[in-house]
Design an enzyme around this catalytic site. Structure first.
Site, PDB file in Angstrom:
ATOM      1  N   SER A  55       0.791  -1.234   0.000  1.00 46.02           N
ATOM      2  CA  SER A  55       0.000   0.000   0.000  1.00 46.02           C
ATOM      3  C   SER A  55       0.820   1.280   0.000  1.00 46.02           C
ATOM      4  CB  SER A  55      -0.953   0.012   1.198  1.00 46.02           C
ATOM      5  OG  SER A  55      -1.960  -0.959   1.031  1.00 46.02           O
ATOM      6  N   LYS A 202       2.657   7.040   4.728  1.00 46.19           N
ATOM      7  CA  LYS A 202       1.776   5.949   4.283  1.00 46.19           C
ATOM      8  C   LYS A 202       2.345   4.626   4.751  1.00 46.19           C
ATOM      9  CE  LYS A 202      -1.698   4.081   2.291  1.00 46.19           C
ATOM     10  NZ  LYS A 202      -1.636   3.081   3.381  1.00 46.19           N
ATOM     11  N   THR A 203       1.467   3.779   5.256  1.00 46.86           N
ATOM     12  CA  THR A 203       1.844   2.431   5.673  1.00 46.86           C
ATOM     13  C   THR A 203       1.711   1.443   4.522  1.00 46.86           C
ATOM     14  OG1 THR A 203      -0.425   1.951   6.359  1.00 46.86           O
ATOM     15  CG2 THR A 203       1.077   2.833   8.050  1.00 46.86           C
ATOM     16  N   GLY A 204       2.261   0.261   4.744  1.00 49.07           N
ATOM     17  CA  GLY A 204       2.083  -0.858   3.827  1.00 49.07           C
ATOM     18  C   GLY A 204       2.292  -2.152   4.579  1.00 49.07           C
TER      19      GLY A 204
END
Length: 270
Positions: A55, A202-204
């Site tokens: 993501s 932003k995370t992933g």
């Protein structure tokens, strides 16, 4: 997963910050660099190893969507959820706008953006961004690069490359419009730190693929990438962790929480 690209930088003792020791075979990277100069301020761990962006690639898709005109602002377009869309997270099973897409990392919304672009334009954006290995082919024989290449598939990126991409973003050097830069930053804005630093990120969450071809969810990857700005100073960061064993909660949000906990004190030393 590609091999390691280059050795780690040596760090000054005053700049060192170490997390708990990492067991052999698990990945970990903490990378912070000065956006103005590109100078690494800290580079610990496996920062040259390419893995799936999952993501975190929504940052790139956001830039594409706003530049192409498919995305308009934080709340338009609001797209309906339909049967057959990616729904492995219950929170995804409802209509969403761009703000909610980024908040919940809804794969189906990202896939609607890339479908609107088409394979050729999508691949051209990825090349223009210099994003990781640039491989948008997807899974072999499945013709799914347009919708799955960034989700434990062909597209791979290292923490070093994440930081280089984000540095171009904050310096407005990517081949997209000013509106695309502005709106993407707006979607990524998080709460400010107590001392006035503005944080964007932003995370992933993803997993390595095991010998049987299945995701190894016991050793999930957690990404948190972004930048922090105060006055004229901007510091880009990329944090990567990998679980020792199956752990409650998604790896990306856990990585974000741990990084943001240490970030205020870390910024005081840079």
């Amino acid at each position: 997963m590609a091999g390691i690209a280059g050795a780690n930088f040596a760090l000054q003792p005053a700049l060192a910050w170490q997390a708990e020791p990492v067991p052999a075979g698990l990945l970990r990277c903490t990378l912070l660099l000065d956006a103005a100069t590109g100078q690494p301020l800290q580079r610990d761990g496996d920062c040259g190893v390419r893995i799936t962006p999952v993501s975190t690639f929504n940052i790139a898709i956001s830039l594409m969507g706003y530049d192409s005109g498919f995305l308009h602002d934080e709340h338009a377009p609001r797209l309906p959820f339909k049967a057959g869309y990616a729904d492995w997270v219950p929170a995804w099973r409802r209509p969403m706008d761009p703000h909610e897409w980024i908040k919940y990392s809804a794969a189906w919304y990202a896939q609607q953006v890339t479908r609107q672009l088409g394979e050729e334009r999508f691949a051209r954006y990825v090349r223009g961004f210099g994003y990781g290995n640039g491989d948008t082919s997807g899974d072999a024989g499945r013709a799914n690069g347009l919708t799955m290449s960034w989700i434990t598939s062909s597209l791979a990126i290292s923490a070093d490359e994440q930081a280089a991409f984000l540095r171009r973003l904050v310096r407005r050097e990517l081949p997209v419009s000013a509106h695309a830069h502005d709106m993407t930053a707006r979607l990524l804005r998080l709460d400010d730190l107590p001392d006035g630093w503005q944080v964007y990120g932003k995370t992933g969450t993803g997993s390595p693929v095991g010998p049987d071809g299945r995701d190894d969810e016991d050793h999930a990857y957690g990404w948190f990438v972004g930048w922090a700005t105060k006055g004229e100073r901007t510091i880009v960061f990329a944090q990567l962790t990998q679980d020792r064993h199956r752990t409650e909660g998604a790896a990306g949000p856990r990585t974000r929480a741990a990084f943001l906990h240490m970030l205020p004190d870390r910024l005081k030393t840079l």
